[in-house]
Motif scaffolding. Structure first.
Motif, PDB file in Angstrom:
ATOM      1  N   PRO A 192       2.204  -8.871   4.844  1.00 23.22           N
ATOM      2  CA  PRO A 192       3.219  -7.896   4.443  1.00 23.22           C
ATOM      3  C   PRO A 192       3.605  -6.957   5.587  1.00 23.22           C
ATOM      4  CG  PRO A 192       1.075  -7.275   3.565  1.00 23.22           C
ATOM      5  CD  PRO A 192       0.902  -8.624   4.200  1.00 23.22           C
ATOM      6  N   GLY A 193       4.787  -6.354   5.438  1.00 24.49           N
ATOM      7  CA  GLY A 193       5.264  -5.412   6.432  1.00 24.49           C
ATOM      8  C   GLY A 193       6.070  -6.085   7.518  1.00 24.49           C
ATOM      9  N   VAL A 194       6.429  -5.296   8.539  1.00 22.78           N
ATOM     10  CA  VAL A 194       7.204  -5.751   9.688  1.00 22.78           C
ATOM     11  C   VAL A 194       6.353  -5.573  10.931  1.00 22.78           C
ATOM     12  CG1 VAL A 194       9.176  -5.168  11.158  1.00 22.78           C
ATOM     13  CG2 VAL A 194       9.478  -5.374   8.686  1.00 22.78           C
ATOM     14  N   VAL A 195       6.264  -6.608  11.748  1.00 16.68           N
ATOM     15  CA  VAL A 195       5.434  -6.567  12.951  1.00 16.68           C
ATOM     16  C   VAL A 195       6.216  -6.006  14.135  1.00 16.68           C
ATOM     17  CG1 VAL A 195       4.084  -7.961  14.575  1.00 16.68           C
ATOM     18  CG2 VAL A 195       4.041  -8.499  12.127  1.00 16.68           C
ATOM     19  N   ILE A 196       7.441  -6.466  14.323  1.00 14.00           N
ATOM     20  CA  ILE A 196       8.298  -6.031  15.430  1.00 14.00           C
ATOM     21  C   ILE A 196       9.635  -5.614  14.840  1.00 14.00           C
ATOM     22  CG2 ILE A 196       9.591  -6.799  17.470  1.00 14.00           C
ATOM     23  CD1 ILE A 196       7.298  -8.740  18.043  1.00 14.00           C
ATOM     24  N   GLY A 197      10.126  -4.423  15.196  1.00 12.10           N
ATOM     25  CA  GLY A 197      11.414  -4.013  14.655  1.00 12.10           C
ATOM     26  C   GLY A 197      11.654  -2.531  14.784  1.00 12.10           C
ATOM     27  N   HIS A 198      12.273  -1.956  13.750  1.00 14.94           N
ATOM     28  CA  HIS A 198      12.566  -0.520  13.762  1.00 14.94           C
ATOM     29  C   HIS A 198      12.599   0.014  12.339  1.00 14.94           C
ATOM     30  CE1 HIS A 198      16.737  -0.548  12.180  1.00 14.94           C
ATOM     31  NE2 HIS A 198      16.853  -1.725  12.780  1.00 14.94           N
ATOM     32  N   ASN A 199      12.426   1.311  12.202  1.00 12.39           N
ATOM     33  CA  ASN A 199      12.677   1.978  10.931  1.00 12.39           C
ATOM     34  C   ASN A 199      13.814   2.980  11.125  1.00 12.39           C
ATOM     35  OD1 ASN A 199      11.484   4.294  12.087  1.00 12.39           O
ATOM     36  ND2 ASN A 199       9.488   3.868  11.168  1.00 12.39           N
ATOM     37  N   ALA A 205      -4.716  -4.018  10.251  1.00 16.44           N
ATOM     38  CA  ALA A 205      -3.835  -4.011   9.079  1.00 16.44           C
ATOM     39  C   ALA A 205      -3.365  -2.599   8.768  1.00 16.44           C
ATOM     40  CB  ALA A 205      -4.547  -4.620   7.878  1.00 16.44           C
ATOM     41  N   ASP A 206      -4.258  -1.619   8.878  1.00 11.46           N
ATOM     42  CA  ASP A 206      -3.842  -0.224   8.713  1.00 11.46           C
ATOM     43  C   ASP A 206      -2.771   0.146   9.741  1.00 11.46           C
ATOM     44  OD1 ASP A 206      -5.575   0.325   6.608  1.00 11.46           O
ATOM     45  OD2 ASP A 206      -7.165   1.085   7.919  1.00 11.46           O
ATOM     46  N   ALA A 207      -2.950  -0.364  10.960  1.00 14.56           N
ATOM     47  CA  ALA A 207      -2.020  -0.029  12.045  1.00 14.56           C
ATOM     48  C   ALA A 207      -0.606  -0.502  11.732  1.00 14.56           C
ATOM     49  CB  ALA A 207      -2.509  -0.646  13.355  1.00 14.56           C
ATOM     50  N   LEU A 208      -0.469  -1.695  11.164  1.00 11.37           N
ATOM     51  CA  LEU A 208       0.862  -2.229  10.897  1.00 11.37           C
ATOM     52  C   LEU A 208       1.619  -1.361   9.906  1.00 11.37           C
ATOM     53  CD1 LEU A 208       0.133  -6.059  10.752  1.00 11.37           C
ATOM     54  CD2 LEU A 208       1.333  -4.810  12.539  1.00 11.37           C
ATOM     55  N   PHE A 209       0.972  -0.950   8.837  1.00  9.13           N
ATOM     56  CA  PHE A 209       1.655  -0.095   7.861  1.00  9.13           C
ATOM     57  C   PHE A 209       1.917   1.296   8.430  1.00  9.13           C
ATOM     58  CE2 PHE A 209      -0.493  -3.225   5.067  1.00  9.13           C
ATOM     59  CZ  PHE A 209       0.646  -3.750   4.468  1.00  9.13           C
ATOM     60  N   ALA A 210       0.989   1.816   9.241  1.00  9.54           N
ATOM     61  CA  ALA A 210       1.222   3.115   9.881  1.00  9.54           C
ATOM     62  C   ALA A 210       2.388   3.037  10.856  1.00  9.54           C
ATOM     63  CB  ALA A 210      -0.046   3.570  10.610  1.00  9.54           C
ATOM     64  N   LEU A 211       2.494   1.933  11.567  1.00  6.31           N
ATOM     65  CA  LEU A 211       3.594   1.751  12.500  1.00  6.31           C
ATOM     66  C   LEU A 211       4.923   1.686  11.757  1.00  6.31           C
ATOM     67  CD1 LEU A 211       4.334   1.196  15.485  1.00  6.31           C
ATOM     68  CD2 LEU A 211       3.935  -1.232  15.039  1.00  6.31           C
ATOM     69  N   ASN A 212       4.955   0.984  10.641  1.00  5.67           N
ATOM     70  CA  ASN A 212       6.183   0.889   9.852  1.00  5.67           C
ATOM     71  C   ASN A 212       6.650   2.251   9.342  1.00  5.67           C
ATOM     72  OD1 ASN A 212       6.226  -2.393   8.213  1.00  5.67           O
ATOM     73  ND2 ASN A 212       5.746  -1.851  10.307  1.00  5.67           N
ATOM     74  N   GLN A 213       5.715   3.189   9.164  1.00  2.00           N
ATOM     75  CA  GLN A 213       6.052   4.514   8.629  1.00  2.00           C
ATOM     76  C   GLN A 213       6.237   5.582   9.696  1.00  2.00           C
ATOM     77  OE1 GLN A 213       3.532   5.642   5.053  1.00  2.00           O
ATOM     78  NE2 GLN A 213       2.433   3.803   5.718  1.00  2.00           N
ATOM     79  N   ALA A 214       5.852   5.313  10.938  1.00  2.09           N
ATOM     80  CA  ALA A 214       5.882   6.348  11.988  1.00  2.09           C
ATOM     81  C   ALA A 214       7.307   6.843  12.215  1.00  2.09           C
ATOM     82  CB  ALA A 214       5.299   5.789  13.277  1.00  2.09           C
ATOM     83  N   THR A 215       7.438   8.121  12.485  1.00  3.25           N
ATOM     84  CA  THR A 215       8.761   8.715  12.685  1.00  3.25           C
ATOM     85  C   THR A 215       8.916   9.389  14.044  1.00  3.25           C
ATOM     86  OG1 THR A 215       8.060  10.773  11.609  1.00  3.25           O
ATOM     87  CG2 THR A 215       9.097   9.090  10.211  1.00  3.25           C
ATOM     88  N   ALA A 249      -0.577   7.351  16.922  1.00  4.55           N
ATOM     89  CA  ALA A 249      -1.631   7.331  15.907  1.00  4.55           C
ATOM     90  C   ALA A 249      -1.758   5.940  15.297  1.00  4.55           C
ATOM     91  CB  ALA A 249      -1.329   8.373  14.823  1.00  4.55           C
ATOM     92  N   ALA A 250      -0.628   5.275  15.081  1.00  2.52           N
ATOM     93  CA  ALA A 250      -0.672   3.901  14.583  1.00  2.52           C
ATOM     94  C   ALA A 250      -1.286   2.984  15.627  1.00  2.52           C
ATOM     95  CB  ALA A 250       0.732   3.441  14.206  1.00  2.52           C
TER      96      ALA A 250
END
Length: 864
Positions: free
Chosen positions: A355-362, A469-479, A486-487
């Motif tokens: 789940p989630g996005v590995v490479i991209g942008h928010n 796995a925590d890192a991927l979701f943290a990265l998807n949410q980082a602003t 931190a991610a």
């Protein structure tokens, strides 16, 4: 995967009789699993309505009100498009290929069980953040929603084939552990220098140590810049540098540099045989991302001073194994209202099964990856007696477990896995290795073995539970930059280069990962396990890992080159790429002026060969070639060193390069260690060109003749001309690099069956492509095996932080994993020619370009 071909040939033969003989049945079997992209579907337990919009290429954007619904829908979409790919991957990661393909896969499964990827994933799950576990479970539930409504051939064409030969056509439910185990497979394929470590030891058996080191040159800092400049070492890594500058105290203290001398350049023959056998078993593990010196990426970021829009841009293309379908799945995940209940609004490339996005942008930041090539693997030679090993003069028991391997069409097989304090004994993966180890003679400095002799143990950071796995979701949410770092601090394996930009104009770079600090040695050679002298003393603190924040020059380029200058106090590794791609990208950015997305893609498609720039002048000085052979040499006179598909000069140069490596090295190196022709070999040959009569130039098989540099250059040019005449015709005007350097997109299971009609269902190509080794358009090939493409830019992405809706992307194949589906390969020709698709972001743009709409609704909801 070589042994998999055997069993698949049998299966494919059955298919030829059962399907190919009946056209209507074949068409029905192929089309039967095609998913519905439109309509309404009821899912029990869904929180609220979820909308899935797909564009003309099938790329999905998911809109939901809660994170759990969002990832549940992503699991459903991934299963729709790629379930066979997902199911095959989880059988690999769990060592369960025999359940699908029978007894020929038992030995591969035993090796995979020895590595223990799934066991580590099981240990990892309870350690993750509760939110991460919820997201993984929601994703698994979405996969199972799709799975429970289908069976057999409805799941995919592969299950029709499996059914014909008695394989498992009733897949088990998807679980969170299945997703986590994929992270271990990803780390395995990106594990860096394990094979180099073995190769050095094997080379030292046939060459003096100084000649082995000649084949592993130092990084050319004077010509190719590392990722982090000297001035940036005083930035975010200052705290870590201060710790390293202090005098080391205690067993866990960091070392500035490991000892330069190998612990034993001349290992006993038994240990060498065991290492060679381990190398062979490693090569038999299915490649899910790819392996070898070509696997890496280009990823760079520029700030607004270098762009037409005045905003930063992030550019990425990941170099992985070519396959159909590709390793990536494009899409967007959007919370309708971003907040604590649903904190995701992200688009990019994901892995089917994760789940989630590995490479991209928010909505705020963009990021990309390239392989750091950190040395996170060590091989230890253990002295084994029964079920114990020697450690600092004392016998220490091995850990022992039994693995039960289920076999399609056969009886279960039990495999024993033993582990030392360093990790699993790879030598236990086959009976042949155990026999080799027991015959090992003893070096003077080693203890006397008894009963079994030497074993090879693996210490690898990915075999310890972690937080990626925590890192991927943290990265998807980082602003912002702080959230991104931190991610990154949670991203433990595989160690990667991460580039960053945000909508406020900031850019940066961070090296994450768990990188060991060794008590002694530098990780470049196998080391004795019977002494604590070579144990790991700890890990480089995250604060000390290389990082760059808003560099003054406005650009950070990562292309697998050296990360830090020599002044950096910690040892990261010495087997990175040699900087040809990275330096070319930097030069093009400097030469291009303000860049837009089109200009960035043009850089990604650049085919200039830095090795040719160095070598061609030497080739043009080779005198007195006859007219026939001079035809090839003449192609080089006005060549611009670009390797476009239609270039005759590129075809000839690469044929010369292949033959030059063959004539120079094949006589002294074992077959499995023949040069692949990558950037390391660029540097090896560059060094040899200054040594007219270096021993490597001499062909040891010609006892009465001593060849020199000019002899070999001349023969290489003549052999290249003969080679291309046989392959492409006598007239050089008809030669082209693309004809020689063709890409075949092969499906990794039934696409390698060896039966033409079946392979035609799954495979695509050939495609004529340009580029090459250590070229920005990195379509790689192995000079020791042929000219065919063996790794590629598996995706391309350009994110414009000034207008996210103007970003661009392309995949190697397409969204679908179903052969003959309209999206199975609908992006390949665009990819080949350098075209890209809009990476839509704005909800209005996504909706405007949508051609299919699927709505997932909770049970009891009224029709929409």
């Amino acid at each position: 995967m070589r042994r998999l071909v055997t069993v698949l040939s049998v299966v494919a033969g059955v298919l030829v009789v059962a399907l190919v003989a009946g056209t209507a049945l074949t068409v029905w079997s192929v089309r039967r699993p095609f998913p519905d992209y439109a309509g309404e579907l009821v899912l029990d337990g869904l929180g609220a309505e979820v909308e899935v919009l797909r564009d003309e290429h099938g790329i999905p954007h998911v809109y939901a009100d809660t994170a759990e619904d969002l990832f549940r829908a992503q699991g459903y979409v991934h299963a729709q498009d790629r379930f066979w790919q997902m199911d095959f991957r989880r059988h690999v990661t769990a060592g369960r290929l025999s359940e699908l393909f029978g007894e020929d896969q038992v030995e591969t499964d035993a090796f995979l069980r020895t590595l223990g990827w799934r066991r580590v994933a099981q240990q990892e799950l309870p350690l993750l953040d509760p939110a991460t576990r919820r997201y993984l479970q929601s994703y698994a539930q979405g996969v199972n929603d799709w799975l429970h409504d289908r069976s057999g051939g409805e799941l995919g064409l592969a299950y029709t084939l499996l059914g014909l030969q008695g394989g498992d056509t009733a897949p088990a439910d998807w679980t969170a552990v299945d997703s986590l185990a994929w992270l271990k497979a990803m780390a395995w394929d990106l594990r860096s220098n394990m094979i180099d470590e073995i190769d050095r030891a094997l080379l030292a058996a046939v060459l003096p140590t100084e000649r082995v080191e000649q084949l592993y040159p130092d990084y050319p800092y004077d010509r190719h810049a590392p990722i982090v400049a000297d001035e940036d070492l005083a930035g975010p890594t200052a705290q870590g540098r201060a710790a390293a500058d202090a005098e080391p105290t205690g067993p866990g203290a960091p070392r500035r540099r490991p000892d330069p001398e190998p612990p034993s350049a001349q290992l006993p023959s038994g240990a060498l045989d065991a290492l060679a056998a381990v190398r062979e078993r490693v090569a038999a593990v299915p490649e899910l991302l790819g392996s070898g010196p070509g696997v890496g990426s280009n990823a760079w970021v520029v700030d607004g001073s270098l762009t037409e829009s005045g905003a930063p841009m992030v550019v990425n293309d990941t170099h992985l194994a070519p396959e159909a379908p590709s390793v990536w799945h494009q899409g967007g995940l959007h919370c309708r209202e971003v907040g604590p209940r649903c904190p995701f609004d992200v688009a990019g490339f994901s892995f089917a099964g994760l789940p989630g996005v590995v490479i991209g942008h928010n909505q705020s930041i963009a990021w990309g990856f390239s392989n750091l090539a950190a040395d996170v693997v060590d091989l230890y030679l253990e002295e084994v007696r029964g079920d114990s090993v020697l450690v600092d003069g004392e016998r220490v028991p091995l850990e022992r477990r039994t693995e039960r391997i289920e076999v399609a069409g056969g009886e279960p097989v039990l495999a024993t896995v033993r582990s030392s304090r360093h990790g699993p004994l790879l030598s236990d993966a086959s009976a042949e290795l155990r026999d080799v180890a027991s015959a090992a003679p003893v070096p003077d400095e080693a203890p006397q073995p008894a009963e079994e002799g030497y074993a090879v143990a693996l210490r690898w950071t990915a075999l310890e539970p972690g937080t990626t796995a925590d890192a991927l979701f943290a990265l998807n949410q980082a602003t912002d930059w702080e959230g991104f770092r931190a991610a990154a601090a949670l991203f433990e394996v595989p160690s990667q280069n991460m580039v960053y930009a945000d909508v406020e104009g900031r850019i940066g770079y961070q090296a994450p990962g768990r990188i060991p600090v060794r008590a002694s040695g530098d990780g470049r050679w196998p080391v004795p396990g019977w002494t604590s002298e070579y144990d790991w003393a700890g890990f480089v603190p995250f604060e000390a890992l290389p990082s760059v924040d808003d560099p003054e020059e406005g650009v950070v380029v990562t292309a697998n080159q050296a990360v830090t200058p020599p002044a950096y106090p910690f040892f990261i590794g010495s087997d990175q790429a040699y900087g040809y791609r990275a330096q070319r990208i930097r030069d093009l950015i400097e030469e291009s002026g303000p860049l837009d997305a089109e200009g960035m893609v043009a850089i990604q498609m650049d085919t200039w060969n830095g090795n040719a720039e160095f070598l061609v002048p030497h080739l043009l000085r080779v005198p007195a070639l006859g007219d026939y052979y001079r035809d090839g040499q003449d192609l080089l006179r006005d060549w611009d060193y670009r390797q476009e598909p239609d270039s005759a000069a590129a075809a000839y140069f690469n044929a010369v390069w292949s033959n030059l490596l063959r004539l120079t090295f094949h006589d002294e190196l074992p077959d499995e260690l023949w040069p692949s022709g990558d950037g390391r070999w660029f540097e090896v040959v560059r060094g040899l060109m200054e040594r007219f009569d270096d021993p490597f130039w001499d062909d040891v098989t010609t006892e009465t003749v001593r060849e020199t540099r000019d002899t070999i250059l001349r023969r290489a040019m003549e052999d290249a001309r003969d080679d291309l005449t046989r392959r492409l015709g006598k007239d050089p005007a008809g030669w082209s690099w693309g004809r020689l350097h063709a890409l075949e997109l092969r499906e990794g299971t039934f696409g390698d069956s060896g039966v033409g009609p079946v392979e035609a269902l799954f495979n695509r190509g050939p495609y004529e492509v340009g580029g090459g080794k250590e070229v920005v358009r990195a379509n790689g090939w192995d000079a020791g095996a042929g000219y065919e493409v063996d790794w590629v830019p598996s995706m391309r992405m350009v994110v414009d932080l000034g207008d996210l809706d103007a970003s661009r992307w392309i995949d190697l194949t397409g969204i679908s994993g179903h052969p003959f589906h309209r999206h199975y390969g609908d992006q390949t020709e665009l990819w080949r020619t350098g075209a890209t698709l809009p990476m839509r972001w704005d909800a209005g743009s996504v909706r405007e370009e949508a051609v299919d709409r699927m709505v997932l609704v909770p049970s009891g909801s009224p029709p929409s």
